[in-house]
Design a protein around this motif. Structure first.
Motif, PDB file in Angstrom:
ATOM      1  N   ALA B 339       0.830  -1.208   0.000  1.00 26.91           N
ATOM      2  CA  ALA B 339       0.000   0.000   0.000  1.00 26.91           C
ATOM      3  C   ALA B 339       0.864   1.258   0.000  1.00 26.91           C
ATOM      4  O   ALA B 339       0.603   2.210  -0.743  1.00 26.91           O
ATOM      5  N   VAL B 340       1.907   1.243   0.836  1.00 26.26           N
ATOM      6  CA  VAL B 340       2.815   2.396   0.885  1.00 26.26           C
ATOM      7  C   VAL B 340       3.501   2.574  -0.470  1.00 26.26           C
ATOM      8  O   VAL B 340       3.674   3.699  -0.959  1.00 26.26           O
ATOM      9  N   GLY B 341       3.850   1.457  -1.104  1.00 34.50           N
ATOM     10  CA  GLY B 341       4.467   1.511  -2.431  1.00 34.50           C
ATOM     11  C   GLY B 341       3.557   2.198  -3.459  1.00 34.50           C
ATOM     12  O   GLY B 341       4.030   2.922  -4.324  1.00 34.50           O
ATOM     13  N   HIS B 342       2.248   1.971  -3.336  1.00 30.28           N
ATOM     14  CA  HIS B 342       1.297   2.627  -4.246  1.00 30.28           C
ATOM     15  C   HIS B 342       1.058   4.077  -3.832  1.00 30.28           C
ATOM     16  O   HIS B 342       0.935   4.963  -4.683  1.00 30.28           O
ATOM     17  N   ALA B 343       0.984   4.321  -2.536  1.00 31.74           N
ATOM     18  CA  ALA B 343       0.622   5.659  -2.068  1.00 31.74           C
ATOM     19  C   ALA B 343       1.805   6.620  -2.153  1.00 31.74           C
ATOM     20  O   ALA B 343       1.634   7.782  -2.511  1.00 31.74           O
ATOM     21  N   TYR B 344       2.989   6.143  -1.792  1.00 35.77           N
ATOM     22  CA  TYR B 344       4.125   7.066  -1.658  1.00 35.77           C
ATOM     23  C   TYR B 344       5.337   6.669  -2.487  1.00 35.77           C
ATOM     24  O   TYR B 344       6.438   7.168  -2.262  1.00 35.77           O
ATOM     25  N   GLY B 345       5.165   5.710  -3.407  1.00 37.96           N
ATOM     26  CA  GLY B 345       6.258   5.339  -4.294  1.00 37.96           C
ATOM     27  C   GLY B 345       6.935   4.039  -3.891  1.00 37.96           C
ATOM     28  O   GLY B 345       6.984   3.693  -2.705  1.00 37.96           O
ATOM     29  N   PRO B 346       7.476   3.299  -4.897  1.00 38.77           N
ATOM     30  CA  PRO B 346       8.037   1.962  -4.654  1.00 38.77           C
ATOM     31  C   PRO B 346       9.238   1.962  -3.706  1.00 38.77           C
ATOM     32  O   PRO B 346       9.433   0.982  -2.986  1.00 38.77           O
ATOM     33  N   ALA B 347      10.020   3.046  -3.668  1.00 41.44           N
ATOM     34  CA  ALA B 347      11.197   3.055  -2.797  1.00 41.44           C
ATOM     35  C   ALA B 347      10.788   2.953  -1.331  1.00 41.44           C
ATOM     36  O   ALA B 347      11.380   2.190  -0.557  1.00 41.44           O
ATOM     37  N   ARG B 348       9.729   3.701  -0.949  1.00 39.46           N
ATOM     38  CA  ARG B 348       9.264   3.646   0.451  1.00 39.46           C
ATOM     39  C   ARG B 348       8.684   2.282   0.777  1.00 39.46           C
ATOM     40  O   ARG B 348       8.856   1.768   1.884  1.00 39.46           O
ATOM     41  N   GLY B 349       8.001   1.679  -0.205  1.00 40.39           N
ATOM     42  CA  GLY B 349       7.466   0.337   0.002  1.00 40.39           C
ATOM     43  C   GLY B 349       8.585  -0.680   0.188  1.00 40.39           C
ATOM     44  O   GLY B 349       8.549  -1.508   1.095  1.00 40.39           O
ATOM     45  N   LEU B 350       9.580  -0.576  -0.678  1.00 41.65           N
ATOM     46  CA  LEU B 350      10.709  -1.514  -0.630  1.00 41.65           C
ATOM     47  C   LEU B 350      11.434  -1.427   0.713  1.00 41.65           C
ATOM     48  O   LEU B 350      11.803  -2.451   1.300  1.00 41.65           O
ATOM     49  N   ALA B 351      11.608  -0.195   1.204  1.00 45.30           N
ATOM     50  CA  ALA B 351      12.301  -0.014   2.482  1.00 45.30           C
ATOM     51  C   ALA B 351      11.574  -0.781   3.593  1.00 45.30           C
ATOM     52  O   ALA B 351      12.201  -1.355   4.482  1.00 45.30           O
ATOM     53  N   LEU B 352      10.220  -0.791   3.523  1.00 44.95           N
ATOM     54  CA  LEU B 352       9.453  -1.510   4.551  1.00 44.95           C
ATOM     55  C   LEU B 352       9.655  -3.023   4.470  1.00 44.95           C
ATOM     56  O   LEU B 352       9.550  -3.726   5.471  1.00 44.95           O
ATOM     57  N   THR B 353       9.938  -3.523   3.256  1.00 43.03           N
ATOM     58  CA  THR B 353      10.110  -4.981   3.125  1.00 43.03           C
ATOM     59  C   THR B 353      11.511  -5.427   3.530  1.00 43.03           C
ATOM     60  O   THR B 353      11.729  -6.601   3.787  1.00 43.03           O
ATOM     61  N   ASP B 354      12.451  -4.477   3.583  1.00 41.90           N
ATOM     62  CA  ASP B 354      13.849  -4.855   3.836  1.00 41.90           C
ATOM     63  C   ASP B 354      14.037  -5.578   5.160  1.00 41.90           C
ATOM     64  O   ASP B 354      14.874  -6.465   5.277  1.00 41.90           O
ATOM     65  N   THR B 355      13.238  -5.198   6.150  1.00 42.16           N
ATOM     66  CA  THR B 355      13.440  -5.774   7.480  1.00 42.16           C
ATOM     67  C   THR B 355      12.628  -7.057   7.680  1.00 42.16           C
ATOM     68  O   THR B 355      12.750  -7.717   8.705  1.00 42.16           O
ATOM     69  N   LEU B 356      11.781  -7.387   6.691  1.00 44.25           N
ATOM     70  CA  LEU B 356      10.885  -8.539   6.890  1.00 44.25           C
ATOM     71  C   LEU B 356      11.608  -9.851   6.646  1.00 44.25           C
ATOM     72  O   LEU B 356      12.350  -9.990   5.679  1.00 44.25           O
ATOM     73  N   GLU B 357      11.367 -10.786   7.536  1.00 45.01           N
ATOM     74  CA  GLU B 357      11.889 -12.140   7.336  1.00 45.01           C
ATOM     75  C   GLU B 357      10.713 -13.097   7.340  1.00 45.01           C
ATOM     76  O   GLU B 357      10.046 -13.286   8.350  1.00 45.01           O
ATOM     77  N   MET B 358      10.426 -13.670   6.168  1.00 45.08           N
ATOM     78  CA  MET B 358       9.306 -14.607   6.064  1.00 45.08           C
ATOM     79  C   MET B 358       9.766 -15.791   5.221  1.00 45.08           C
ATOM     80  O   MET B 358       9.450 -15.878   4.034  1.00 45.08           O
ATOM     81  N   PRO B 359      10.490 -16.718   5.849  1.00 41.64           N
ATOM     82  CA  PRO B 359      11.015 -17.839   5.074  1.00 41.64           C
ATOM     83  C   PRO B 359       9.869 -18.646   4.461  1.00 41.64           C
ATOM     84  O   PRO B 359       8.842 -18.837   5.116  1.00 41.64           O
ATOM     85  N   ASN B 360      10.038 -19.085   3.255  1.00 38.76           N
ATOM     86  CA  ASN B 360       9.048 -19.918   2.575  1.00 38.76           C
ATOM     87  C   ASN B 360       7.711 -19.216   2.352  1.00 38.76           C
ATOM     88  O   ASN B 360       6.692 -19.876   2.223  1.00 38.76           O
ATOM     89  N   TYR B 361       7.702 -17.896   2.358  1.00 40.32           N
ATOM     90  CA  TYR B 361       6.471 -17.169   2.056  1.00 40.32           C
ATOM     91  C   TYR B 361       6.668 -16.478   0.708  1.00 40.32           C
ATOM     92  O   TYR B 361       7.356 -15.463   0.597  1.00 40.32           O
ATOM     93  N   ALA B 362       6.050 -17.052  -0.327  1.00 48.50           N
ATOM     94  CA  ALA B 362       6.337 -16.647  -1.706  1.00 48.50           C
ATOM     95  C   ALA B 362       5.997 -15.183  -1.985  1.00 48.50           C
ATOM     96  O   ALA B 362       6.617 -14.545  -2.842  1.00 48.50           O
ATOM     97  N   LEU B 363       5.006 -14.643  -1.248  1.00 40.82           N
ATOM     98  CA  LEU B 363       4.572 -13.285  -1.599  1.00 40.82           C
ATOM     99  C   LEU B 363       5.601 -12.224  -1.213  1.00 40.82           C
ATOM    100  O   LEU B 363       5.610 -11.141  -1.801  1.00 40.82           O
ATOM    101  N   LEU B 364       6.494 -12.532  -0.246  1.00 42.40           N
ATOM    102  CA  LEU B 364       7.509 -11.536   0.093  1.00 42.40           C
ATOM    103  C   LEU B 364       8.427 -11.257  -1.103  1.00 42.40           C
ATOM    104  O   LEU B 364       8.529 -10.104  -1.534  1.00 42.40           O
TER     105      LEU B 364
END
Lengths: 123, 409
Positions: B339-364
């Motif tokens: 949602a942040v990627g759509h609202a405020y640009g892909p860079a801000r969205g990507l930054a939020l995913t950097d800290t996520l650890e979701m092993p074996n979760y394809a959508l990450l």
């Protein structure tokens, strides 16, 4: 599966007995509580409506009332697991009329509404 | 003119009424397993009598009355009638009524609610809660449950048997939970219903993308629950969420069964009636901020956008932020990143995913691939989509990720 039930009857000379109206309200509440009834409403006599026709390339508008012996007097939209369930809801509706309005006669047409399960998905 | 087939009426009316009948019997005999057996006996009686004597004038009432008489007969034979009568008298707001069967009639709604709370009891495993709920409240056969969940029929049979035994052994009372437990127990009920919905909405295994029957069953159970517990905002939130998600069913797959992403769906194929119902259910929960209400509010943002570009992504990002606070989870964070990627640009969205650890979760990796592609970082995006394809167990999903990777070469 979705079914549209159309209730058709000869317009009666007298208004329906209050006990019938009460029972119909309860049946509607039960069907809603069962998660089956999505929408329902009564329909005014066709005198209040009109028909728009297309024949031979010509549009025409005819005001009601129409000549049919039976008028559509209400509709109900159900979401159920089988046609038999829709038929059972329609039967319950007619049973109320049988029990509470002697002499009343009519039809409940049970029509299947096409849904995603009836079509292939879009190309 | 076709005459009504009595056997078909027995089966249909049983399916429509079984939950109410089992619930009423469970209140008399205080054992859901025994209640179900007695109810099944009643079906057998109906299957014997109706074809011979004709369908009774009020088939549903006949089944209920016959079932109750069998339950009371059983108690009388066991000499426990007075004892049970006293017990029921104590637990109902009214004084004990000498006519047990008549008194029962006023409590059908409460009985159903008790049955839902019992089949979703925390003493049972999640799998057992789901199976028992579908069996006793949905009236699904063991075979139907097995088919929906792609497990052998005996496995489902064992789960149900074990669940009933667990309830009996733990002496789980057939009653509404005490106030202190009510919220927790309701959360379990909502979870079970949403699990059933999701199993139908996005199959986790196999090539079946959707199992619409399970979705419809969950939606029906949710609507029933909303009628039984109209003052619980989260119940309306769950119903709203399911109605809104189900409204997209027809637009979610292509002819070959591949999933269509939300922004690519033909919105004319969304079911406007379900959207209206979903928004109406949400309005009943307005002003509350439970997890289901918040998720439904997000779904409503999508439903209200006639075109993808009309989507209020800023509101969705804000709702996800609240959701991340109320019900924190990596999945919520990932959706918030989208949602942040759509609202405020892909860079801000990507930054939020950097800290996520979701092993074996394809959508990450899939989400990261999408954000990287929008940033023009094609090589990194390709690697993410390939990782997503390697992880997913859904064949259709894998095909999509592979084709996204291929587009980036």
């Amino acid at each position: 599966m979705r079914y549209l039930i159309m209730l058709k009857a000869v317009p009666p000379p007298a208004p329906p007995p209050p006990a019938l109206m009460e029972a119909i309200m309860k049946l509607g509440a039960d069907a809603t509580a069962a998660g089956a009834l999505l929408d329902t409403a009564g329909l005014a006599p066709s005198a209040a409506g009109a028909r728009v026709s297309l024949a031979g390339g010509q549009l025409s508008v005819t005001d009601g009332p129409f000549a049919e012996a039976k008028e559509t007097i209400s509709y109900a939209l159900y979401e159920v697991r089988s046609k038999q369930e829709a038929v059972e809801w329609a039967s319950r509706f007619l049973v109320l009329h049988r029990d509470l309005w002697p002499g009343w006669e009519g039809d409940a047409e049970v029509l299947k509404v096409f849904g995603p399960d009836d079509f292939g998905p879009p190309a | 003119m076709a005459v009504i087939d009595p056997r078909s009426v027995v089966e249909t009316v049983w399916r429509m009424e079984s939950a109410r009948i089992v619930a009423a019997l469970a209140r008399i005999v205080r054992d859901v397993g025994l209640a179900e057996e007695l109810a099944q006996d009643t079906v057998v009686i109906a299957l014997e009598r109706w074809p011979a004597d004709g369908v009774p004038e009020h088939p549903a009432s006949w089944l209920m009355a016959t079932a109750k008489h069998r339950a009371i007969d059983l108690l009388r034979r066991q000499g426990r009638y007075q004892e049970k009568l006293a017990e029921i008298g104590r637990t109902t707001p009214q004084a004990a009524d000498p006519d047990l069967a008549a008194e029962m009639d006023d409590y059908v709604g409460d009985d159903l609610l008790r049955l839902i709370f019992t089949t979703c009891h925390p003493a049972l495993s999640t799998e057992s809660r789901v199976a028992l709920t579908l069996r006793l409240l949905g009236g699904l056969t063991t075979e139907e449950i097995a088919r929906a969940y792609l497990v052998p029929e005996p496995t489902v049979g064992k789960r149900i048997t074990r669940a009933k035994r667990t309830l009996a052994e733990n002496r789980v009372p057939f009653e509404l939970p005490p106030p202190a437990e009510a919220a927790e127990r309701l959360a379990s009920v909502l979870e079970v219903i949403y699990l059933i919905f999701n199993e139908g909405y996005a199959a986790t295994t196999g090539d079946d993308w959707m199992r619409p029957a399970l979705c419809m069953e969950a939606l029906r159970l949710g609507r029933v629950l909303a009628g039984l517990a109209p003052t619980e905002p989260e119940v309306h939130g769950l119903v709203a969420l399911m109605e809104l998600q189900a409204s997209r069913t027809a637009a979610r797959t292509t002819a070959d069964g591949s999933p269509v992403l939300l922004q690519d769906q033909d919105r004319r194929r969304w079911d406007r009636l379900l959207i209206r119902r979903g928004l109406a259910a949400l309005a009943r929960a307005e002003g509350t901020f439970g997890p289901y209400v918040l998720q439904a509010s997000i779904a409503a943002c999508h439903a209200k956008a006639l075109r993808p570009e009309d989507t209020d992504w800023e509101r969705i990002a804000a709702l996800y932020e609240v959701l991340a606070y109320v019900a924190p989870s990596p999945v919520v964070e990932l959706n918030r990143a989208v949602a942040v990627g759509h609202a405020y640009g892909p860079a801000r969205g990507l930054a939020l995913t950097d800290t996520l650890e979701m092993p074996n979760y394809a959508l990450l990796p899939a989400v990261r691939g999408d954000l990287l592609a929008r940033l023009g970082r094609a090589a990194e995006a390709r690697a993410e989509f390939r990782a997503a394809a390697a992880i997913t167990r859904n064949a259709r999903e894998r095909a999509i990720f592979e084709s996204r990777a291929a587009e980036l070469t």
